[in-house]
Design an enzyme around this catalytic site. Structure first.
Site, PDB file in Angstrom:
ATOM      1  N   ASP A  95      -3.261  -3.653  -5.181  1.00 26.45           N
ATOM      2  CA  ASP A  95      -2.454  -2.700  -5.959  1.00 26.45           C
ATOM      3  C   ASP A  95      -0.989  -3.116  -5.821  1.00 26.45           C
ATOM      4  OD1 ASP A  95      -2.789   0.451  -7.023  1.00 26.45           O
ATOM      5  OD2 ASP A  95      -0.809  -0.019  -6.191  1.00 26.45           O
ATOM      6  N   HIS A 130      -2.464   5.610  -0.731  1.00 26.28           N
ATOM      7  CA  HIS A 130      -1.202   6.154  -0.205  1.00 26.28           C
ATOM      8  C   HIS A 130      -1.413   7.302   0.782  1.00 26.28           C
ATOM      9  CE1 HIS A 130       1.267   3.659  -2.698  1.00 26.28           C
ATOM     10  NE2 HIS A 130       0.812   4.166  -3.828  1.00 26.28           N
ATOM     11  N   HIS A 182       1.552  -1.380  -5.444  1.00 25.74           N
ATOM     12  CA  HIS A 182       2.246  -0.572  -4.432  1.00 25.74           C
ATOM     13  C   HIS A 182       1.627  -0.829  -3.063  1.00 25.74           C
ATOM     14  CE1 HIS A 182       2.626   1.647  -8.303  1.00 25.74           C
ATOM     15  NE2 HIS A 182       3.879   1.752  -7.901  1.00 25.74           N
ATOM     16  N   ASP A 202      -2.138  -2.297 -11.305  1.00 30.85           N
ATOM     17  CA  ASP A 202      -0.774  -2.033 -11.788  1.00 30.85           C
ATOM     18  C   ASP A 202       0.188  -3.197 -11.541  1.00 30.85           C
ATOM     19  OD1 ASP A 202      -1.107  -1.442  -9.114  1.00 30.85           O
ATOM     20  OD2 ASP A 202      -0.336   0.608  -9.247  1.00 30.85           O
TER      21      ASP A 202
HETATM   22 ZN   LIG Z   1      -0.229   1.399  -7.431  1.00 25.31          ZN
END
Ligand SMILES: [Zn+2]
Length: 308
Positions: free
Chosen positions: A162, A125, A164, A245
């Site tokens: 991931d 991120h 996200h 995740d």
């Molecule tokens: Zn994540």
């Protein structure tokens, strides 16, 4: 296959506030599961200290300095709404970068076919100028640049499964066709980026997944979007932003993968690494917040890396 594992006790000393999902117990769960005799052949190496200068491969110096002054001498300091630092966080961050760069060196020197780096905090991120989403600096982006600068390769692919979207990696390589960034992720979900229409210089491939979908759509996204992009690009190195995740047990998202899906996806990427990049594959831990889901998924992933 020779598979190397990097980790380091310093990764347990990046302390987050009580109840924070990105916590030291994540690495303890991974350590426990990899203690099994099934992993006896893993080449376990303590992560080397990182070279701070390599952060500049992906981030400007004034931003690096700003993050550094935000590290507290005691207690916990807030870097962003959900990113915090404790006194040892800097050393953990630098060691995570050192491990990722060393993993790149290992696969180019032939010391390992592939490497898994069990480090925290995560990195995907972190944008050029922004620490966010539990991430300080973008470890995968730095490792990709390290491969280009130190090993003279042209093309590096980063595959990010991931749950996200890796907004930071996309931001850093947005106009750089020498790095292919492919991401499967839940959408809508934090951080909000990752639409199919975000394609950068033709080097960004986003495959968003609707909430409450699972294996079928994930594998379809791999087969129809990610793997063809890898074959077109023919990378010299594949880096995985390996967050776990998207596992069905994870509390932060609603994608229903099992550890079998991570085993399968790992195998698919290993086939591409064999075809294009002399098996060179480096996998970096990103998210994964249910301890059992994380441990079982890492076991499946690393087991596949070892078996080929
Ligand atoms: Zn994540």
């Amino acid at each position: 296959m020779t598979t190397r594992l990097y980790t380091h006790p310093i990764f347990l000393e990046h302390i987050t506030p009580p109840g924070h999902p990105e916590r030291p117990d994540r690495l303890r769960a991974i350590e426990r599961v990899l203690d099994d005799e099934a992993f006896a052949e893993l080449d376990r190496v303590e992560a080397p200290e990182g070279d701070e200068a390599t952060i500049l491969y992906a981030h400007p110096a004034d931003f690096v300095a700003r993050v550094r002054v935000g590290i507290p001498s005691e207690g916990i300091a807030r870097i962003d709404a959900d990113t915090t630092a404790s006194p040892k966080s800097w050393q953990a961050v630098i060691t995570a970068i050192g491990a990722a760069n060393a993993a790149v060196d290992d696969v180019f020197a032939g010391r390992a076919d592939n490497v898994f780096v069990a480090a925290r905090p995560p990195g995907h991120h972190a944008e050029k100028n922004t620490a966010m989403g539990f991430c300080f600096f973008n470890t995968a982006a730095i490792a990709a640049r390290h491969a280009q600068k130190e090993h003279g390769v042209e093309r590096v692919a980063i595959v990010d499964w991931d749950v996200h979207h890796g907004n930071g990696t996309q931001d850093i390589f947005w106009d750089d066709p020498t790095v292919l960034y492919c991401s499967t992720h839940q959408m809508p979900l934090y951080p909000g980026t990752g639409a199919k229409s975000e394609t950068g210089a033709g080097n960004i491939v986003n495959a968003p997944l609707a909430p409450r979908t699972g294996s079928d759509l994930f594998r379809d996204a791999f087969l129809s979007r990610v793997l063809p992009a890898l074959d077109d690009f023919a990378p010299d190195l594949i880096i995985i932003s390996a967050g776990f995740d998207a596992h069905h047990r994870d509390p932060l998202a609603e994608i229903n993968l099992t550890e079998d899906d991570f085993d399968w996806a790992t195998g698919q990427l290993m086939q591409r690494a064999a075809r294009h990049s002399g098996n060179r594959l480096v996998s970096l831990l990103e998210g994964g917040y249910d301890l059992q889901g994380l441990a079982f998924s890492v076991a499946a992933h690393v087991g596949r890396l070892m078996k080929g």
